[in-house]
Design a protein around this motif. Structure first.
Motif, PDB file in Angstrom:
ATOM      1  N   ARG A   1      -1.233  37.382 -23.528  1.00  0.00           N
ATOM      2  CA  ARG A   1      -1.559  36.586 -24.719  1.00  0.00           C
ATOM      3  C   ARG A   1      -0.706  35.981 -25.800  1.00  0.00           C
ATOM      4  NH1 ARG A   1      -5.088  37.687 -21.291  1.00  0.00           N
ATOM      5  NH2 ARG A   1      -7.379  38.150 -21.759  1.00  0.00           N
ATOM      6  N   GLU A   2       0.310  35.454 -25.092  1.00  0.00           N
ATOM      7  CA  GLU A   2       1.561  35.181 -26.021  1.00  0.00           C
ATOM      8  C   GLU A   2       1.041  33.957 -26.763  1.00  0.00           C
ATOM      9  OE1 GLU A   2       5.330  34.886 -24.582  1.00  0.00           O
ATOM     10  OE2 GLU A   2       5.270  36.652 -23.104  1.00  0.00           O
ATOM     11  N   VAL A   3       0.208  32.987 -26.450  1.00  0.00           N
ATOM     12  CA  VAL A   3      -0.059  31.732 -27.375  1.00  0.00           C
ATOM     13  C   VAL A   3      -1.518  31.922 -27.932  1.00  0.00           C
ATOM     14  CG1 VAL A   3       1.780  30.598 -26.214  1.00  0.00           C
ATOM     15  CG2 VAL A   3      -0.805  30.631 -25.383  1.00  0.00           C
ATOM     16  N   GLY A   4      -2.273  33.307 -27.547  1.00  0.00           N
ATOM     17  CA  GLY A   4      -3.596  33.182 -27.987  1.00  0.00           C
ATOM     18  C   GLY A   4      -4.815  32.811 -27.167  1.00  0.00           C
ATOM     19  N   ALA A   5      -5.596  32.520 -27.915  1.00  0.00           N
ATOM     20  CA  ALA A   5      -6.987  31.839 -27.294  1.00  0.00           C
ATOM     21  C   ALA A   5      -7.695  31.150 -28.098  1.00  0.00           C
ATOM     22  CB  ALA A   5      -7.704  33.006 -26.337  1.00  0.00           C
TER      23      ALA A   5
END
Length: 327
Positions: free
Chosen positions: A140-144
């Motif tokens: 989830r390095e760039v989220g959602a």
């Protein structure tokens, strides 16, 4: 580990890339070449050093072939794969497995009942690049939520041949549309999204006077995931991609690599910082061959790079895309 003795079914351009890559694989060697044209098989075998040639039926009857690489036209993949699996051979099949989900399921049922590996050859899913990209998404390095933009297209030199033949399942969607769609399916899976929950929407494009889709766009949608995909056989399109999340983005300047080298890097832009991820490149055809060899040796029917759940859902989405363009 013993050596996997490969037969190439379809001694054409793509088959040539596989033949040239095999000497660089860890576990495979080219042993045979099959074709409906004996002269063509013999000529190809002479160039690439295969000791055995014959028709498909003749080669499948032999007990000195462990695996078959299928690089024929789309409409013949399923029947050849089923025949090879029935004959006790592992199968690496060029994408797409088949134009219809019905035929894809037929192949997977045969592989399951035979207990043999069947792997779809989406080359960009094999090697360190794909594993590092999946890991960044899983972390989830760039989220959602996630939104992907990806394309693959080229301008064919001539509007003829299999690409423009409806009887041979020609067209952009099956030939190159599978690249952005398979990327979307793979990244959705890495994010923990069931590929079965994805659907094709917002279809647009152009069907030429040859009767095939020449340029097409669509949306792949699911809970927490959206992908804009585009493909063409009449126009050059970027082979890059961008995955955007709630915290940043992943930039893929080369999303799919080339025929002799996987992609080498991508950039994670999150929380105001850039992280460049660089990975070793591999020959994708050699990596595909080794994935099948490892599955064969470990008594697995699937390869983690392109598991069956992804193959069946890629096929389903491509079928939806084609149907939507023809509605």
């Amino acid at each position: 580990m013993t050596t996997t003795r490969w037969a190439i079914f379809g001694p054409g351009d793509i088959g040539g890339w596989f033949a040239r890559a095999l000497p660089g694989s860890a576990h495979g060697t080219l042993h045979a070449v099959g074709s409906t044209n004996p002269g063509r098989a013999a000529a190809f075998a002479a160039v690439h050093g295969a000791p055995v040639t014959g028709t498909y039926e003749e080669l499948l009857a032999r007990d000195d072939i462990d695996a078959v690489y299928i690089s024929t036209v789309h409409t013949t993949h399923a029947d050849l794969a089923v025949a090879a699996l029935t004959a006790g051979k592992a199968v690496l099949c060029e994408k797409p497995v088949a134009p219809s989900t019905e035929d894809v399921e037929r192949v997977l049922r045969r592989a399951a009942s035979a207990g043999l590996p069947f792997v779809e050859a989406y080359k960009h899913r094999f090697g360190p690049f794909a594993r590092a990209l999946d890991a960044a998404v899983a972390a989830r390095e760039v989220g959602a939520p996630l939104r992907l933009s990806a394309s693959f297209g080229f301008a064919a030199a001539e509007r003829s041949g299999r690409l423009f033949d409806p009887a041979l399942a020609g067209g952009a969607i099956l030939d190159v549309g599978g690249y952005p769609v398979s990327l979307a399916v793979g990244l959705a899976a890495a994010a923990g999204i069931d590929p079965a929950d994805l659907a094709i929407t917002a279809v647009a494009g152009h069907i030429g006077d040859t009767g095939v889709d020449e340029h097409a766009t669509a949306m792949v949608t699911g809970e927490g995931f959206t992908a804009e995909v585009e493909c063409s056989i009449v126009a050059e399109l970027p082979r890059s991609a961008t995955l955007t999340g709630g915290r940043g983005s992943i930039e893929l300047p080369d999303a799919f690599g080339s025929r002799n080298a996987s992609a080498a890097s991508f950039v994670v832009r999150a929380d105001g910082r850039d992280r460049v991820v660089e990975v070793p490149t591999v020959d994708p055809f050699a990596a595909e061959a080794d994935a099948v060899s490892l599955a064969l040796r470990e008594d697995r029917t699937e390869a983690p790079e392109v598991p069956w759940v992804q193959s069946r859902n890629i096929a389903r989405l491509l079928e939806q895309w084609r149907a939507g363009l023809n509605d």
